[in-house]
Write a protein that holds these residues in place. Structure first.
Motif, PDB file in Angstrom:
ATOM      1  N   ILE A  13       0.809  -1.216   0.000  1.00 21.62           N
ATOM      2  CA  ILE A  13       0.000   0.000   0.000  1.00 21.62           C
ATOM      3  C   ILE A  13       0.853   1.282   0.000  1.00 21.62           C
ATOM      4  N   VAL A  14       2.160   1.162   0.002  1.00 23.05           N
ATOM      5  CA  VAL A  14       2.988   2.378   0.022  1.00 23.05           C
ATOM      6  C   VAL A  14       2.701   3.283  -1.176  1.00 23.05           C
ATOM      7  N   PRO A  15       2.562   2.736  -2.418  1.00 20.38           N
ATOM      8  CA  PRO A  15       2.214   3.637  -3.543  1.00 20.38           C
ATOM      9  C   PRO A  15       0.861   4.324  -3.352  1.00 20.38           C
ATOM     10  N   ILE A  16      -0.095   3.647  -2.735  1.00 21.52           N
ATOM     11  CA  ILE A  16      -1.412   4.258  -2.477  1.00 21.52           C
ATOM     12  C   ILE A  16      -1.255   5.418  -1.485  1.00 21.52           C
ATOM     13  N   LEU A  17      -0.490   5.181  -0.422  1.00 20.33           N
ATOM     14  CA  LEU A  17      -0.289   6.238   0.578  1.00 20.33           C
ATOM     15  C   LEU A  17       0.403   7.450  -0.047  1.00 20.33           C
ATOM     16  N   MET A  18       1.432   7.182  -0.852  1.00 23.59           N
ATOM     17  CA  MET A  18       2.196   8.293  -1.432  1.00 23.59           C
ATOM     18  C   MET A  18       1.364   9.074  -2.452  1.00 23.59           C
ATOM     19  N   ILE A  34       5.156   8.417   6.848  1.00 21.64           N
ATOM     20  CA  ILE A  34       4.301   7.233   6.755  1.00 21.64           C
ATOM     21  C   ILE A  34       4.732   6.211   7.800  1.00 21.64           C
ATOM     22  N   ALA A  35       3.797   5.347   8.182  1.00 25.16           N
ATOM     23  CA  ALA A  35       4.109   4.175   9.014  1.00 25.16           C
ATOM     24  C   ALA A  35       3.370   2.998   8.402  1.00 25.16           C
ATOM     25  N   VAL A  36       4.086   1.893   8.191  1.00 23.56           N
ATOM     26  CA  VAL A  36       3.463   0.713   7.577  1.00 23.56           C
ATOM     27  C   VAL A  36       3.787  -0.535   8.393  1.00 23.56           C
ATOM     28  N   LEU A  37       2.867  -1.489   8.270  1.00 21.83           N
ATOM     29  CA  LEU A  37       3.061  -2.794   8.903  1.00 21.83           C
ATOM     30  C   LEU A  37       3.218  -3.821   7.794  1.00 21.83           C
ATOM     31  N   ASN A  38       4.130  -4.752   8.014  1.00 18.71           N
ATOM     32  CA  ASN A  38       4.359  -5.755   6.977  1.00 18.71           C
ATOM     33  C   ASN A  38       4.463  -7.133   7.629  1.00 18.71           C
ATOM     34  N   GLY A  39       3.308  -7.711   7.907  1.00 19.13           N
ATOM     35  CA  GLY A  39       3.261  -9.069   8.441  1.00 19.13           C
ATOM     36  C   GLY A  39       4.131  -9.255   9.657  1.00 19.13           C
ATOM     37  N   ALA A  71      -0.456   7.616   6.571  1.00 18.20           N
ATOM     38  CA  ALA A  71       0.465   8.651   6.105  1.00 18.20           C
ATOM     39  C   ALA A  71      -0.098  10.025   6.434  1.00 18.20           C
ATOM     40  N   HIS A  72       0.774  11.035   6.415  1.00 18.28           N
ATOM     41  CA  HIS A  72       0.364  12.343   6.927  1.00 18.28           C
ATOM     42  C   HIS A  72       1.191  13.455   6.303  1.00 18.28           C
ATOM     43  N   THR A  73       0.551  14.556   5.987  1.00 17.12           N
ATOM     44  CA  THR A  73       1.261  15.803   5.753  1.00 17.12           C
ATOM     45  C   THR A  73       0.882  16.732   6.894  1.00 17.12           C
ATOM     46  N   ALA A  86       7.259  15.543  13.081  1.00 15.42           N
ATOM     47  CA  ALA A  86       6.436  15.048  11.967  1.00 15.42           C
ATOM     48  C   ALA A  86       5.677  13.790  12.390  1.00 15.42           C
ATOM     49  N   HIS A  87       4.522  13.595  11.807  1.00 19.55           N
ATOM     50  CA  HIS A  87       3.710  12.404  12.085  1.00 19.55           C
ATOM     51  C   HIS A  87       4.161  11.295  11.130  1.00 19.55           C
ATOM     52  N   PRO A  88       3.882  10.037  11.386  1.00 21.43           N
ATOM     53  CA  PRO A  88       3.175   9.458  12.523  1.00 21.43           C
ATOM     54  C   PRO A  88       3.995   9.536  13.820  1.00 21.43           C
ATOM     55  N   HIS A  89       3.257   9.584  14.945  1.00 21.24           N
ATOM     56  CA  HIS A  89       3.886   9.470  16.264  1.00 21.24           C
ATOM     57  C   HIS A  89       3.642   8.060  16.783  1.00 21.24           C
ATOM     58  N   ILE A  90       4.642   7.570  17.502  1.00 15.13           N
ATOM     59  CA  ILE A  90       4.664   6.156  17.875  1.00 15.13           C
ATOM     60  C   ILE A  90       4.713   5.984  19.385  1.00 15.13           C
ATOM     61  N   SER A  91       4.013   4.964  19.861  1.00 12.23           N
ATOM     62  CA  SER A  91       4.178   4.504  21.239  1.00 12.23           C
ATOM     63  C   SER A  91       4.264   2.985  21.199  1.00 12.23           C
TER      64      SER A  91
END
Ligand code: GLU
Length: 189
Positions: A13-18, A34-39, A71-73, A86-91
């Protein structure tokens, strides 16, 4: 004004987000991420100051792919335009993107700091990530934890959240900010 994109699919989904970020560029922004999960992999985050083009270059240099992501601007309201704000922010494996302002972030930040959470940005947004993480201690379901978090937030917001315990679900919520959900059978990107 910032922009948020989220996507979940059976393919990268990275191309979709971009593409989503590029379509939102007209709204104005100072940084993107952006932040992505991959299995089996943990959450991967990439953030840059400046244009979406810079983010794309960073992604090209650090191959990033996944079937679920956000993803975020950013248009800074709390904290200078910078990579750490910058976002995403992580915990701890959970990532959030946010449009809007959390008016009670200072009191939430004091409380969460007292509970042992470490803040790495100056944003109002980071309290959302730690608060969801905190509620997950007593409510293992991510949606329940986000609901409990929203009950404590004052202000206008649209948020999208992913967690490395959830590889097929993005949780979204809004209060006073717009949010559009869509579904595509075939995908256009
Ligand atoms: N208040 C958040 C920040 O300063 C979100 C700003 C926005 O809507 O882009 O990071």
């Amino acid at each position: 004004m910032c922009g948020i994109v989220g996507a979940v699919a059976e393919r990268n989904i990275v191309p979709i987000l971009m593409e989503g970020l590029r379509r939102l560029e007209y709204r104005g922004y100072d940084s993107a991420g952006i932040a992505v999960l991959n299995g089996t992999e943990h959450l991967k985050r990439v953030r840059t100051v400046g244009k979406v083009k810079s983010l794309q270059e960073a992604i090209d240099q650090s191959p990033t792919h996944g079937k679920l992501g956000i993803a975020h601007t950013r248009w800074a309201t709390h904290g200078v335009p910078s990579e750490r704000n910058a976002h995403p922010h992580i915990s701890d494996g959970l990532a959030v993107v946010h449009n809007g302002i959390i008016e009670n972030f200072e009191s939430l930040r004091v409380r969460l700091t007292g509970l042992g959470y470490t803040f790495t940005s100056e944003t109002d947004t980071e309290v959302i990530a730690h608060l969801v993480r905190h509620h997950l201690n007593t409510r293992p379901d991510l949606l329940d934890a986000v609901r409990a978090t929203c009950n404590e937030l004052i202000g206008a917001y649209a948020i999208a959240i992913v967690s490395d315990g959830e590889d097929s679900r993005i949780i979204v919520a809004r209060h006073g900010s717009p949010l559009v959900l869509g579904q595509s059978e075939r995908g256009n990107y």
